[in-house]
Design a protein around this motif. Structure first.
Motif, PDB file in Angstrom:
ATOM      1  N   VAL A  19      23.496 -30.247 -10.523  1.00  0.00           N
ATOM      2  CA  VAL A  19      22.762 -28.980 -10.631  1.00  0.00           C
ATOM      3  C   VAL A  19      21.523 -29.177 -11.495  1.00  0.00           C
ATOM      4  CG1 VAL A  19      22.887 -26.576 -11.393  1.00  0.00           C
ATOM      5  CG2 VAL A  19      24.919 -27.683 -10.405  1.00  0.00           C
ATOM      6  N   ASP A  20      20.371 -28.777 -10.965  1.00  0.00           N
ATOM      7  CA  ASP A  20      19.130 -28.733 -11.739  1.00  0.00           C
ATOM      8  C   ASP A  20      19.181 -27.465 -12.583  1.00  0.00           C
ATOM      9  OD1 ASP A  20      16.561 -28.281 -12.681  1.00  0.00           O
ATOM     10  OD2 ASP A  20      15.575 -28.956 -10.851  1.00  0.00           O
ATOM     11  N   LEU A  21      19.571 -27.584 -13.845  1.00  0.00           N
ATOM     12  CA  LEU A  21      19.833 -26.405 -14.658  1.00  0.00           C
ATOM     13  C   LEU A  21      18.615 -25.511 -14.898  1.00  0.00           C
ATOM     14  CD1 LEU A  21      22.465 -27.559 -17.288  1.00  0.00           C
ATOM     15  CD2 LEU A  21      22.737 -25.837 -15.505  1.00  0.00           C
ATOM     16  N   GLU A  77      16.069 -24.813 -12.947  1.00  0.00           N
ATOM     17  CA  GLU A  77      15.874 -24.016 -11.738  1.00  0.00           C
ATOM     18  C   GLU A  77      17.044 -23.065 -11.515  1.00  0.00           C
ATOM     19  OE1 GLU A  77      14.380 -22.271  -8.451  1.00  0.00           O
ATOM     20  OE2 GLU A  77      13.353 -23.547  -9.903  1.00  0.00           O
ATOM     21  N   PHE A  78      18.246 -23.552 -11.750  1.00  0.00           N
ATOM     22  CA  PHE A  78      19.453 -22.733 -11.602  1.00  0.00           C
ATOM     23  C   PHE A  78      19.400 -21.515 -12.517  1.00  0.00           C
ATOM     24  CE2 PHE A  78      23.648 -21.631 -13.241  1.00  0.00           C
ATOM     25  CZ  PHE A  78      24.380 -21.436 -12.087  1.00  0.00           C
ATOM     26  N   ARG A  98      16.988 -18.791 -11.488  1.00  0.00           N
ATOM     27  CA  ARG A  98      17.514 -17.924 -10.424  1.00  0.00           C
ATOM     28  C   ARG A  98      18.480 -16.887 -10.990  1.00  0.00           C
ATOM     29  NH1 ARG A  98      17.993 -22.859  -7.513  1.00  0.00           N
ATOM     30  NH2 ARG A  98      20.261 -22.824  -7.818  1.00  0.00           N
ATOM     31  N   VAL A  99      19.314 -17.292 -11.936  1.00  0.00           N
ATOM     32  CA  VAL A  99      20.238 -16.341 -12.564  1.00  0.00           C
ATOM     33  C   VAL A  99      19.463 -15.219 -13.251  1.00  0.00           C
ATOM     34  CG1 VAL A  99      22.017 -16.042 -14.328  1.00  0.00           C
ATOM     35  CG2 VAL A  99      22.055 -18.081 -12.870  1.00  0.00           C
ATOM     36  N   THR A 143      20.148 -31.744 -16.186  1.00  0.00           N
ATOM     37  CA  THR A 143      21.064 -31.672 -15.050  1.00  0.00           C
ATOM     38  C   THR A 143      22.512 -31.612 -15.545  1.00  0.00           C
ATOM     39  OG1 THR A 143      21.172 -34.086 -14.834  1.00  0.00           O
ATOM     40  CG2 THR A 143      19.515 -32.916 -13.511  1.00  0.00           C
ATOM     41  N   PRO A 185      28.248 -25.127  -8.765  1.00  0.00           N
ATOM     42  CA  PRO A 185      27.190 -24.179  -9.144  1.00  0.00           C
ATOM     43  C   PRO A 185      27.587 -22.723  -8.943  1.00  0.00           C
ATOM     44  CG  PRO A 185      26.640 -25.309  -7.096  1.00  0.00           C
ATOM     45  CD  PRO A 185      27.845 -25.996  -7.651  1.00  0.00           C
ATOM     46  N   GLU A 186      28.445 -22.441  -7.974  1.00  0.00           N
ATOM     47  CA  GLU A 186      28.853 -21.062  -7.733  1.00  0.00           C
ATOM     48  C   GLU A 186      29.715 -20.548  -8.885  1.00  0.00           C
ATOM     49  OE1 GLU A 186      28.787 -17.448  -5.974  1.00  0.00           O
ATOM     50  OE2 GLU A 186      27.643 -19.213  -5.386  1.00  0.00           O
ATOM     51  N   HIS A 198      27.489 -20.019 -11.842  1.00  0.00           N
ATOM     52  CA  HIS A 198      26.711 -18.797 -11.662  1.00  0.00           C
ATOM     53  C   HIS A 198      27.541 -17.582 -12.062  1.00  0.00           C
ATOM     54  CE1 HIS A 198      24.757 -15.410  -9.623  1.00  0.00           C
ATOM     55  NE2 HIS A 198      23.650 -16.114  -9.684  1.00  0.00           N
TER      56      HIS A 198
END
Length: 210
Positions: free
Chosen positions: A63-65, A67-68, A71-72, A96, A101-102, A105
């Motif tokens: 996971v690219d944190l 960017e992740f 989005r959150v 990373t 990721p789900e 999230h």
């Protein structure tokens, strides 16, 4: 408190608000949003339960944190703007982590929305991330009322609420599931989630093994 009793109490309180409101249409809209929120939380609870029971079912990837987390934050921005709360993101350019990721999230989103819920109008909620040794640390800090020190661990228990009327000042009592789901999602990755008072506000930190 039995889960069904807690949900029933929450539903009855929401309906009481609608019945006594000077603007019943707006109040019923709030009830509808709360029902949608509870439905989402129950779905998340089922997802986490499946992941706990069958680790191989998890969608593990790198996971690219930065960017992740962007989005959150964007997903929660409408709720923050409705509360007049600013969202701040402070993360390095490159960071990373390997996991589902789900599930992550679910954890971060629930903590972030809880922070927004208890933030006074005109304040900010800050989300940070950094690597520390063999862990990635994600922090969510608000400027709300904080939590009595002896109850800091209890807030991660299902259906636990610090004060019965803490969320009712905005007509929203909460159901006490979001942080419990966050802890289970984090622990499914052998991580830990903890909270401490930030004077003012509350800092919730998620520690994930790299």
């Amino acid at each position: 408190c039995h889960p069904l009793t807690a949900l029933d109490d929450h539903s009855r309180f929401a309906l009481q608000l609608a019945a006594s409101s000077a603007d019943p249409k707006a109040a019923l809209g709030r009830v509808e949003r709360e029902v949608e929120r509870v439905t989402t939380l129950v779905g998340e609870l089922l997802q986490v339960t499946r992941a706990e029971g069958d680790p191989e079912s998890r969608n593990t990837c790198t996971v690219d944190l930065p960017e992740f987390l962007r989005r959150v934050v964007e997903d929660a921005r409408i709720e923050a703007e409705a509360q007049d709360v600013e969202l701040k993101l402070q993360v390095p350019e490159r960071l990373t982590w390997s996991g589902d990721p789900e599930l992550l999230h679910r954890a971060i989103d629930n903590v972030l929305r809880n922070a927004i819920r208890y933030s006074p109008s005109g304040t900010a909620v800050t989300l940070t991330a950094r690597r520390e040794g063999s862990q990635v640390l994600v922090g969510i800090r608000d400027h709300g009322p904080g939590v009595p020190p002896e109850q800091l661990d209890s807030i991660f228990q299902p259906f636990y609420r610090v004060e019965e009327d803490r969320g009712r000042r905005n007509g929203d009592a909460g159901v006490g599931l979001g942080l419990a789901i966050a802890r289970r999602a984090v622990r499914a990755h052998h991580g830990e989630i903890r909270a401490r008072n930030a004077d003012p506000g509350l800092l919730v930190e998620v520690a994930l093994p790299c």
